[in-house]
Structures are given as structure tokens and as C-alpha cells.
Design an enzyme around this catalytic site. Sequence first.
Site, PDB file in Angstrom:
ATOM      1  CG  HIS A  68     -12.502 -83.025 -53.553  1.00  0.00           C
ATOM      2  ND1 HIS A  68     -11.692 -82.758 -52.477  1.00  0.00           N
ATOM      3  CD2 HIS A  68     -12.444 -81.908 -54.334  1.00  0.00           C
ATOM      4  CE1 HIS A  68     -11.156 -81.554 -52.601  1.00  0.00           C
ATOM      5  NE2 HIS A  68     -11.606 -81.029 -53.715  1.00  0.00           N
ATOM      6  CE  LYS A 116     -17.738 -85.180 -58.473  1.00  0.00           C
ATOM      7  NZ  LYS A 116     -17.627 -83.823 -57.934  1.00  0.00           N
ATOM      8  CB  THR A 173     -17.748 -77.142 -58.863  1.00  0.00           C
ATOM      9  OG1 THR A 173     -17.711 -78.181 -57.884  1.00  0.00           O
ATOM     10  CG2 THR A 173     -17.256 -75.845 -58.238  1.00  0.00           C
ATOM     11  N   GLY A 174     -19.334 -78.116 -61.491  1.00  0.00           N
ATOM     12  CA  GLY A 174     -19.410 -79.201 -62.453  1.00  0.00           C
ATOM     13  C   GLY A 174     -20.360 -80.346 -62.185  1.00  0.00           C
ATOM     14  CB  THR A 175     -19.590 -83.975 -61.822  1.00  0.00           C
ATOM     15  OG1 THR A 175     -18.729 -83.964 -62.968  1.00  0.00           O
ATOM     16  CG2 THR A 175     -20.368 -85.270 -61.792  1.00  0.00           C
ATOM     17  CB  SER A 195     -15.109 -79.371 -63.343  1.00  0.00           C
ATOM     18  OG  SER A 195     -13.984 -79.007 -64.129  1.00  0.00           O
ATOM     19  N   GLY A 196     -14.216 -77.941 -60.724  1.00  0.00           N
ATOM     20  CA  GLY A 196     -13.167 -77.290 -59.938  1.00  0.00           C
ATOM     21  C   GLY A 196     -11.866 -77.103 -60.698  1.00  0.00           C
ATOM     22  CG  ASP A 201     -10.587 -87.927 -51.047  1.00  0.00           C
ATOM     23  OD1 ASP A 201      -9.994 -88.242 -49.993  1.00  0.00           O
ATOM     24  OD2 ASP A 201     -10.695 -88.700 -52.014  1.00  0.00           O
ATOM     25  CG  HIS A 249      -8.521 -78.644 -58.563  1.00  0.00           C
ATOM     26  ND1 HIS A 249      -8.543 -79.995 -58.363  1.00  0.00           N
ATOM     27  CD2 HIS A 249      -9.663 -78.174 -57.991  1.00  0.00           C
ATOM     28  CE1 HIS A 249      -9.647 -80.323 -57.722  1.00  0.00           C
ATOM     29  NE2 HIS A 249     -10.343 -79.236 -57.480  1.00  0.00           N
ATOM     30  CG  ASP A 255      -8.092 -73.932 -59.173  1.00  0.00           C
ATOM     31  OD1 ASP A 255      -8.277 -72.865 -59.755  1.00  0.00           O
ATOM     32  OD2 ASP A 255      -7.351 -74.827 -59.594  1.00  0.00           O
ATOM     33  NE  ARG A 288      -5.235 -64.951 -50.863  1.00  0.00           N
ATOM     34  CZ  ARG A 288      -4.035 -64.784 -50.321  1.00  0.00           C
ATOM     35  NH1 ARG A 288      -3.463 -65.810 -49.715  1.00  0.00           N
ATOM     36  NH2 ARG A 288      -3.421 -63.619 -50.336  1.00  0.00           N
TER      37      ARG A 288
END
Length: 302
Positions: free
Chosen positions: A174, A178, A201-203, A230-231, A256, A263, A266, A272
Amino acid sequence: MNDASDLKTHSPTLRIGLIANRAHQDAPDSALVQLFQRAAKSIQALDIEWVVVGRTLDAIQTHGLLELCSPHVRFPYGRDGGLMKLAAHVVNSDPHNSIDAVIYLIDPVDHSSIFPEALALKRQCVIHRKPFLSTLAAACEWLELEALAAGGRDHFSDGLGLDLQHESIALIAHDALKQSMLQIAEKHFSLLDRFAHRYATGTTGSLLNQLACRMKGEELGRHWVQPFLSGPMGGDAQIAELVLEKKIRRIVFLEDPHVARQHEADIQLLERAARTVTDFALVVSDGEGSDRWLRLLHERLS
């Protein structure tokens, strides 16, 4: 009769909270039974006091596993507050009453796993930097690595998942964490570099590739991690699919717990997925735990 001065008090090295959803404790080949069978040598190499929620302890006794779960403290059934008491002991600072780690074998379709006390138990473990192990694979690997840290060398498993050139790992963090992820990745870069594939994910993925460019050079580093969306845009779901297909075994997910997360669904979906393949996948959810896990994994491979 012994004089009081002859009596010795003993505090275990580890106090582990233990609970399993019903689907993971009743059958002779349930995840709970497999935990004690697969991790028997690791458990014997460690000094553990188990803190077990009522029905789970009943199942352990039914399966004839009580010897491996001794000494133990019995907590009430979940419906009588067993999970609430576990959460309270996670945050307790008294070493005689605190819990050092929680093994909660979660059946992803058991609605009790989303009760407030179950969610609070996981959240408090993350806040207080204590392992929250919700899959069979996570519990077995953690016990083996902790036994290694305690000096054990005769308890190793068959090495499932330790041939890293055929393994994949997901690295997710998160926003506020990061930089922690980058510090962990740099510290354990040589180990992470041994994995066949790294996903993020993403960044986080972009930042890790920038780190890899500094460590390996631009040509080798720019595609070190395969970044997904991204998430909030679906990256967690993309990684979850690979977990379900047993293409990603290990997930470092630095959460965090102090911010509202739009989200959240997600995030829960990814966890899960790991719980759906409980004997395969594992998730580490905090920086300190991730650092220790990667260090011990490197020692285990050595």
C-alpha cells in the site's frame, strides 16, 4: 512434596494462537490434521505453548494429536468469544499472556471468517507485527523457518517450493509502505532475484523495476518485475487468478491497516484466493515479518 524453592517456572519461547474453521478440522485429512502431521518435527524442535479455541482443541483430541499440541491453554468456542480473546491476547504486552503468532486455518466459504472478531484478529496481528497465518502452507513454512531460527537442523521438510528457479512471488504494498517494500527488496535482492518470476501491482511494480535497474543495470532490470494494474483497478484480481492456478505460491503483501481502503474487496479477494489453495499458497502481511521470513528462507536454502 517439593519445596516451593525447588519449583521452576517456565515461559515458552512461542505462544501460538490456533483456530481452524470447521471444514479444516473435522476430516482425517483436514488442514488441521495435515498441519500437525507435516510440521511435527518443526513443532517438536520449538518450545511452544498453544492457545487453542475450544472446538479446534476438541478436534485435535479426536484426531489423537494432543501430544503435539501440549502444553496448551483452552479458550472458549468461537461463539462464546474465543476469537475475541485471541485478539485481546495479540495486543497484550504481558509476555505471559500475549500471543506471538496466530494460525487461523480459514475456509474461504465459511461466513464466520468475515465476522468482526475474525477481521479484527488479523488487523491487530498486522498492527502489532505478529504473524497471521491463514493457510496450511503458510503455517507449515513459518513453523519450519522458526525451528531453523531456534537452531533446529533435523526437522526440514521435503523442500516443497524451495526450487526458486521454478517459483514465482508477488510483491504488493500500500502507498504508505512502498518505501518499506523497496527497502526489503533491496536487502533481499539476491534471494528475490532467484525466483523465476516476480509480479507486482501498479506503482509498486514500477518502483521495483527502477530498483532492479540500479542493482542489475537497465537491460536486465527494467523487466525484473511484471507489473499488473494497480490494486484499485484490478491488479489484486489479476494476481489472485495466478494464485488459483498455482502459478504464484508466495505473496508479500504489506498492508496499511490505518487507512480506509476503498478497494478492500479486492484485498480480501487476493487473500481468499490463497486460502482457496490452502496447501499451496502463503501470504506475509507486514514488513518486519517479511524481512524475517526472507532472511530465514535464504538461510534455509543455504
